[in-house]
Design a protein around this motif. Structure first.
Motif, PDB file in Angstrom:
ATOM      1  N   GLY A  17     -10.746  -7.685  14.643  1.00  0.00           N
ATOM      2  CA  GLY A  17     -12.085  -7.342  13.917  1.00  0.00           C
ATOM      3  C   GLY A  17     -12.916  -7.032  14.973  1.00  0.00           C
ATOM      4  N   ALA A  39     -17.968 -11.541  19.899  1.00  0.00           N
ATOM      5  CA  ALA A  39     -16.328 -11.913  19.811  1.00  0.00           C
ATOM      6  C   ALA A  39     -15.654 -10.663  19.495  1.00  0.00           C
ATOM      7  CB  ALA A  39     -16.539 -13.199  18.702  1.00  0.00           C
ATOM      8  N   GLY A  40     -14.606 -10.994  18.602  1.00  0.00           N
ATOM      9  CA  GLY A  40     -13.671  -9.928  18.439  1.00  0.00           C
ATOM     10  C   GLY A  40     -13.434  -8.824  19.430  1.00  0.00           C
ATOM     11  N   GLN A  61     -22.265  -8.930  11.261  1.00  0.00           N
ATOM     12  CA  GLN A  61     -22.163 -10.131  11.879  1.00  0.00           C
ATOM     13  C   GLN A  61     -23.670 -10.271  12.767  1.00  0.00           C
ATOM     14  OE1 GLN A  61     -19.163 -13.074  14.575  1.00  0.00           O
ATOM     15  NE2 GLN A  61     -18.706 -11.353  13.650  1.00  0.00           N
ATOM     16  N   ALA A 110     -14.508 -18.648  11.473  1.00  0.00           N
ATOM     17  CA  ALA A 110     -15.740 -18.282  12.399  1.00  0.00           C
ATOM     18  C   ALA A 110     -16.633 -19.216  12.761  1.00  0.00           C
ATOM     19  CB  ALA A 110     -16.324 -17.031  11.966  1.00  0.00           C
ATOM     20  N   LEU A 149     -11.713 -16.009   8.684  1.00  0.00           N
ATOM     21  CA  LEU A 149     -11.379 -14.982   9.079  1.00  0.00           C
ATOM     22  C   LEU A 149      -9.976 -14.497   8.874  1.00  0.00           C
ATOM     23  CD1 LEU A 149     -13.328 -15.000  12.594  1.00  0.00           C
ATOM     24  CD2 LEU A 149     -14.131 -13.947  10.361  1.00  0.00           C
ATOM     25  N   HIS A 175     -20.352 -17.994  21.599  1.00  0.00           N
ATOM     26  CA  HIS A 175     -19.608 -17.105  20.588  1.00  0.00           C
ATOM     27  C   HIS A 175     -18.868 -16.336  21.432  1.00  0.00           C
ATOM     28  CE1 HIS A 175     -18.960 -14.927  17.101  1.00  0.00           C
ATOM     29  NE2 HIS A 175     -19.670 -13.819  17.696  1.00  0.00           N
ATOM     30  N   CYS A 234     -11.628 -15.383  21.986  1.00  0.00           N
ATOM     31  CA  CYS A 234     -11.320 -13.802  21.942  1.00  0.00           C
ATOM     32  C   CYS A 234     -11.186 -13.504  23.724  1.00  0.00           C
ATOM     33  CB  CYS A 234     -12.450 -12.830  21.427  1.00  0.00           C
ATOM     34  SG  CYS A 234     -12.714 -13.254  19.562  1.00  0.00           S
TER      35      CYS A 234
END
Ligand code: PXL
Length: 284
Positions: free
Chosen positions: A11, A18-19, A44, A110, A116, A211, A215
């Protein structure tokens, strides 16, 4: 030059921490070239995920086909997979393209508590995607859900690793950062390959701006595998990169800031660009 390529499937995090945004930074920091397939777009910020737009499973599959049919990937990493439809689409394509170096980060919640991965997608993850993975990288809450047990110690992490390993992946790496009892100065991660355990220890760094840790870790692991390292070596390198990203975390917004795998490297790039001579011409 032919780069070593890592495909990140996950995502988008509009806060950049992140992601997919974290994935591409981690892959770049490891000297690889990042490709990305987006499974969802999150709205976000540093207070967490406010909204999620799901990408249709067919379009997730289409992105994977288009990228792999032309460019290919030396390793693939998956992150946020919101629905069973998306999990099944990704698993189908991983099989079809015979991906051997697959890192599955079983992203579930999250930091702010937003789901998520919908609960209904978990069974598809366990049955269809985990068996295809070279490494699965749950944190403690994810490992608790997958193994169906509480984890309060390194011994319990090892027990959970045996249970999770039975789902069919080659190795499982349980990250110990969330361990409640771990008030001591160490964070211990446990890698289990069905036969042996390996522990990775680093100093605990307590900070608000964390954060993107998971990932970054899983993407660096995928990059190590893409570069030809074995799982145990790649996990050690990934732990180093994530620790450096935590040390270099950035204070963003008014909530929680993010780790940054590329912090410090940008100045380096700027310095090397400074040595280039730029020719400018006047135009009429
Ligand atoms: O850290 C897990 C994660 C993965 N992917 C996206 C996220 C998050 C956490 O917030 O937003 C897109």
């Amino acid at each position: 030059m032919k780069p070593v390529k890592v495909l990140c499937i996950g995502g988008s995090d509009s806060s950049g921490g992140a992601g997919i945004q974290a994935d591409l930074k981690a892959v770049t920091a490891c000297g690889c070239y990042g490709l990305s397939v987006i499974t969802a777009v999150t709205a976000q910020n540093t207070f967490g995920v406010q909204d999620i737009l799901e990408i249709a499973p067919e379009f997730v599959a289409r992105q994977i086909d288009v990228v792999l049919n032309d460019i290919g990937a030396d390793a693939v990493k998956t992150g946020m997979l919101l629905t069973a439809g998306i999990v099944l689409a990704v698993a189908g394509k991983i099989r079809e393209h015979n991906i051997e170096k697959l890192v599955v980060d079983p992203v579930m919640l999250a930091k702010g508590g937003r789901n998520l991965m919908l609960a209904a997608a978990r069974e598809s993850l366990v049955k269809k995607l985990l068996p295809l993975a070279l490494v699965v990288t749950p944190n403690i809450p994810e490992a608790e859900k997958l193994a169906g047990m509480e984890i309060k110690s390194v011994a319990a992490m090892k027990k959970a690793a045996v249970i999770i390993h039975k789902f069919g992946m080659q190795s499982v790496l349980i990250k110990g950062g969330h361990l409640q009892s771990n008030k001591q100065k160490e964070v211990i991660d446990v890698l289990f390959n069905g036969k042996n355990y390996q522990e990775y220890s680093s100093s605990r760094i307590d900070l608000a701006d964390s954060h993107g840790t998971g990932c970054t870790y899983a993407s660096a692991l995928a990059a190590g595998l893409a570069l030809g390292k074995d799982v145990a070596t790649a996990a050690g390198l990934a732990k180093k990169l994530v620790t450096s990203a935590i040390i270099n975390s950035v204070d963003l917004g008014a909530g929680h800031g993010s780790v940054d795998a590329l912090a410090g490297k940008i100045n380096h790039l700027a310095a090397s660009c400074g040595e280039l001579t730029l020719v400018t011409r006047e135009r009429d």
